[in-house]
Scaffold this motif. Structure first.
Motif, PDB file in Angstrom:
ATOM      1  N   THR A 123       0.800  -1.136  -0.377  1.00 43.31           N
ATOM      2  CA  THR A 123      -0.204  -0.216  -0.148  1.00 43.31           C
ATOM      3  C   THR A 123       1.083   0.511   0.155  1.00 43.31           C
ATOM      4  O   THR A 123       2.137   1.413  -0.104  1.00 43.31           O
ATOM      5  CB  THR A 123      -0.676   0.204   1.268  1.00 43.31           C
ATOM      6  N   THR A 124       0.088   2.458  -0.175  1.00 40.50           N
ATOM      7  CA  THR A 124       1.523   3.408  -0.206  1.00 40.50           C
ATOM      8  C   THR A 124       1.383   4.180   0.856  1.00 40.50           C
ATOM      9  O   THR A 124      -0.456   4.475   1.689  1.00 40.50           O
ATOM     10  CB  THR A 124       0.469   4.683  -1.521  1.00 40.50           C
ATOM     11  N   VAL A 125       1.706   4.714   1.568  1.00 40.99           N
ATOM     12  CA  VAL A 125       1.453   5.282   3.228  1.00 40.99           C
ATOM     13  C   VAL A 125       2.441   6.698   3.256  1.00 40.99           C
ATOM     14  O   VAL A 125       3.376   6.986   2.132  1.00 40.99           O
ATOM     15  CB  VAL A 125       2.623   4.720   4.412  1.00 40.99           C
ATOM     16  N   ILE A 126       1.261   8.018   3.763  1.00 41.82           N
ATOM     17  CA  ILE A 126       1.948   8.674   3.418  1.00 41.82           C
ATOM     18  C   ILE A 126       3.066   9.156   4.239  1.00 41.82           C
ATOM     19  O   ILE A 126       2.962   8.138   5.961  1.00 41.82           O
ATOM     20  CB  ILE A 126       0.676   9.973   3.916  1.00 41.82           C
ATOM     21  N   VAL A 127       3.636  10.052   4.647  1.00 44.63           N
ATOM     22  CA  VAL A 127       4.715  10.049   5.509  1.00 44.63           C
ATOM     23  C   VAL A 127       5.797  11.913   5.530  1.00 44.63           C
ATOM     24  O   VAL A 127       5.518  12.588   4.736  1.00 44.63           O
ATOM     25  CB  VAL A 127       5.868   9.732   5.130  1.00 44.63           C
ATOM     26  N   PRO A 128       5.496  11.974   6.981  1.00 46.68           N
ATOM     27  CA  PRO A 128       5.133  14.206   7.144  1.00 46.68           C
ATOM     28  C   PRO A 128       6.994  13.602   7.002  1.00 46.68           C
ATOM     29  O   PRO A 128       7.354  13.238   7.259  1.00 46.68           O
ATOM     30  CB  PRO A 128       4.540  14.074   7.669  1.00 46.68           C
ATOM     31  N   ILE A 129       7.105  14.870   6.310  1.00 43.83           N
ATOM     32  CA  ILE A 129       8.535  15.829   6.899  1.00 43.83           C
ATOM     33  C   ILE A 129       8.407  16.821   7.474  1.00 43.83           C
ATOM     34  O   ILE A 129       7.902  18.099   7.046  1.00 43.83           O
ATOM     35  CB  ILE A 129       8.698  16.105   4.828  1.00 43.83           C
ATOM     36  N   TRP A 130       9.133  16.650   7.726  1.00 41.16           N
ATOM     37  CA  TRP A 130       9.555  17.999   8.758  1.00 41.16           C
ATOM     38  C   TRP A 130      10.773  19.218   8.378  1.00 41.16           C
ATOM     39  O   TRP A 130      11.389  18.515   7.781  1.00 41.16           O
ATOM     40  CB  TRP A 130       9.819  17.548  10.498  1.00 41.16           C
ATOM     41  N   ASP A 131      10.146  20.568   9.284  1.00 41.78           N
ATOM     42  CA  ASP A 131      11.024  21.793   9.339  1.00 41.78           C
ATOM     43  C   ASP A 131      11.721  22.161   9.964  1.00 41.78           C
ATOM     44  O   ASP A 131      12.580  23.160   8.889  1.00 41.78           O
ATOM     45  CB  ASP A 131      10.782  22.238   7.520  1.00 41.78           C
ATOM     46  N   GLN A 132      12.094  21.207  11.219  1.00 37.66           N
ATOM     47  CA  GLN A 132      12.119  22.055  12.454  1.00 37.66           C
ATOM     48  C   GLN A 132      11.864  21.850  13.624  1.00 37.66           C
ATOM     49  O   GLN A 132      10.787  20.825  13.450  1.00 37.66           O
ATOM     50  CB  GLN A 132      11.122  23.643  12.740  1.00 37.66           C
ATOM     51  N   VAL A 133      12.507  21.115  14.371  1.00 37.61           N
ATOM     52  CA  VAL A 133      12.709  20.464  15.512  1.00 37.61           C
ATOM     53  C   VAL A 133      13.004  21.413  16.730  1.00 37.61           C
ATOM     54  O   VAL A 133      14.055  22.040  16.819  1.00 37.61           O
ATOM     55  CB  VAL A 133      14.012  19.181  14.844  1.00 37.61           C
ATOM     56  N   THR A 134      12.371  21.134  17.772  1.00 33.93           N
ATOM     57  CA  THR A 134      12.174  21.946  18.798  1.00 33.93           C
ATOM     58  C   THR A 134      12.049  20.719  20.580  1.00 33.93           C
ATOM     59  O   THR A 134      11.604  18.992  19.957  1.00 33.93           O
ATOM     60  CB  THR A 134      10.887  22.296  19.164  1.00 33.93           C
ATOM     61  N   GLY A 135      12.740  21.291  21.131  1.00 32.87           N
ATOM     62  CA  GLY A 135      13.166  19.658  22.367  1.00 32.87           C
ATOM     63  C   GLY A 135      14.144  19.116  21.991  1.00 32.87           C
ATOM     64  O   GLY A 135      14.804  19.190  21.083  1.00 32.87           O
ATOM     65  N   PRO A 136      14.971  18.422  23.641  1.00 23.55           N
ATOM     66  CA  PRO A 136      15.438  17.241  23.694  1.00 23.55           C
ATOM     67  C   PRO A 136      15.203  16.661  22.340  1.00 23.55           C
ATOM     68  O   PRO A 136      13.858  15.917  22.806  1.00 23.55           O
ATOM     69  CB  PRO A 136      15.627  17.307  24.922  1.00 23.55           C
TER      70      PRO A 136
END
Length: 341
Positions: free
Chosen positions: A253-266
């Motif tokens: 099947t085809t699944v969606i994968v989120p792409i991040w552009d910012q990370v906060t926190g440890p």
């Protein structure tokens, strides 16, 4: 004199009644023609609207089918697709009493317009000189980058990783390891999609919806997803709801994968902001034991997610389109019908 008048009236009354009955019969005969004509027209009008309803269903189905093909990157033979869907939806149970015509298809920027048509034969109107009427119906379907949805595999990747994967293999073939560590010798950041802001590299497992009660993670563009807190501290690198049986059901099947552009926190409890959604065709997954970092095996693709609701919550006309960065990039798109009228 009174008796004579009364006797005369009695003799004339039956004759007058007979004459009135004759006049009524003539008037009834005269009114019968327009009454029958009105009834005939009513039958034909009802048939017309029934035909139009079926044609509208056919136009909607054809527009969605063509839009799905286009959203996946190949519109194909749009007339053939529309014709097949028109035939399948406009002749249900042989109830369609009209001659179908070849539909017209116009593909624009992220939209397609389909007009279906048929010559509807009349039952009674031919008596009035009208044998048939052209019936038409038009539908517009649109596709736009998906702005929200559920990642059935709880994975989020960095913008850097997506770009790197596509640069390594233009066909999108990839093996994504779900961990938050950087490959040896690779930089810690890359330039983000805005062309200025640095973005951390990596991958991360995310908390499933409702903690461990569901494996998939629901998110929206601009929102954040939480890194799975047990990623480094438990004997299973995925939420416990991600059973072997569940993961196996995703293969093919085809699944969606989120792409991040910012990370906060440890690291270990980071919040990752969703920039866009990639689509990944899952051919398999691999890990030796539950202490290993699982890997998704497959390829990035273009996914089309049909929706019957006009401009549903999973669609934003301003959501980032990955293909604007590079024609070879792939993403997830939602397909929906535009409201008519």
């Amino acid at each position: 004199m009174r008796r004579l008048t009364a006797r005369l009236l009695r003799r004339l009354a039956p004759r007058r009644l007979a004459e009135e009955r004759g006049a009524t019969a003539v008037m009834t005969a005269m009114m019968l023609v327009p009454l029958l004509a009105s009834g005939a027209i009513a039958v034909d009008v009802a048939s017309y609207y029934s035909d139009r309803t079926q044609l509208q269903n056919a136009a909607d189905a054809a527009a969605l089918a063509v839009a799905v093909d286009c959203a996946r990157g190949a519109c194909g033979n749009t007339t053939a697709t529309a014709t097949a869907l028109q035939s399948a939806n406009a002749s249900v149970a042989d109830a369609f009493d009209a001659t179908l015509r070849t539909p017209t298809v116009a593909v624009g920027t992220r939209r397609v317009d389909v007009t279906t048509a048929a010559d509807a034969a009349h039952w009674f109107a031919p008596l009035l000189g009208r044998d048939s009427t052209r019936v038409t119906a038009t539908s517009r379907a649109t596709w736009a980058p998906t702005s929200g949805g559920t990642a059935k595999f709880p994975l989020v990747i960095s913008w850097c990783e997506y770009v790197g994967q596509m640069q390594r293999d233009g066909n999108g073939n990839a093996t994504i390891r779900v961990n938050a560590t950087t490959e040896l010798g690779s930089p810690d950041t890359c330039t983000g999609p805005d062309g200025v802001t640095p973005v951390r590299v990596g991958y991360a497992v995310t908390n499933g919806d409702g903690g461990n009660s569901a494996c998939g993670t629901t998110s929206t563009i601009g929102g954040t997803v939480s890194q799975y807190t047990g990623m480094y501290t438990t004997s299973y690198r995925l939420p416990i709801s991600c059973t072997d049986a569940y993961l196996a059901s995703l293969v093919g099947t085809t699944v969606i994968v989120p792409i991040w552009d910012q990370v906060t926190g440890p690291e270990g409890s980071a919040q990752l902001r969703v920039y866009a959604y990639a689509a990944f065709y899952l051919e398999g997954y691999d890990y030796i034991n539950r202490l290993d970092d699982p890997a998704l095996v497959g390829r990035f693709s273009r996914a089309a997610l049909p929706s019957s609701a006009a401009t549903p919550a999973t669609v934003s006309r301003t959501a980032p389109d990955l293909t604007t960065f590079d024609a070879s990039y792939r993403g997830a798109y939602s397909v929906f019908l535009e409201p008519q009228g």
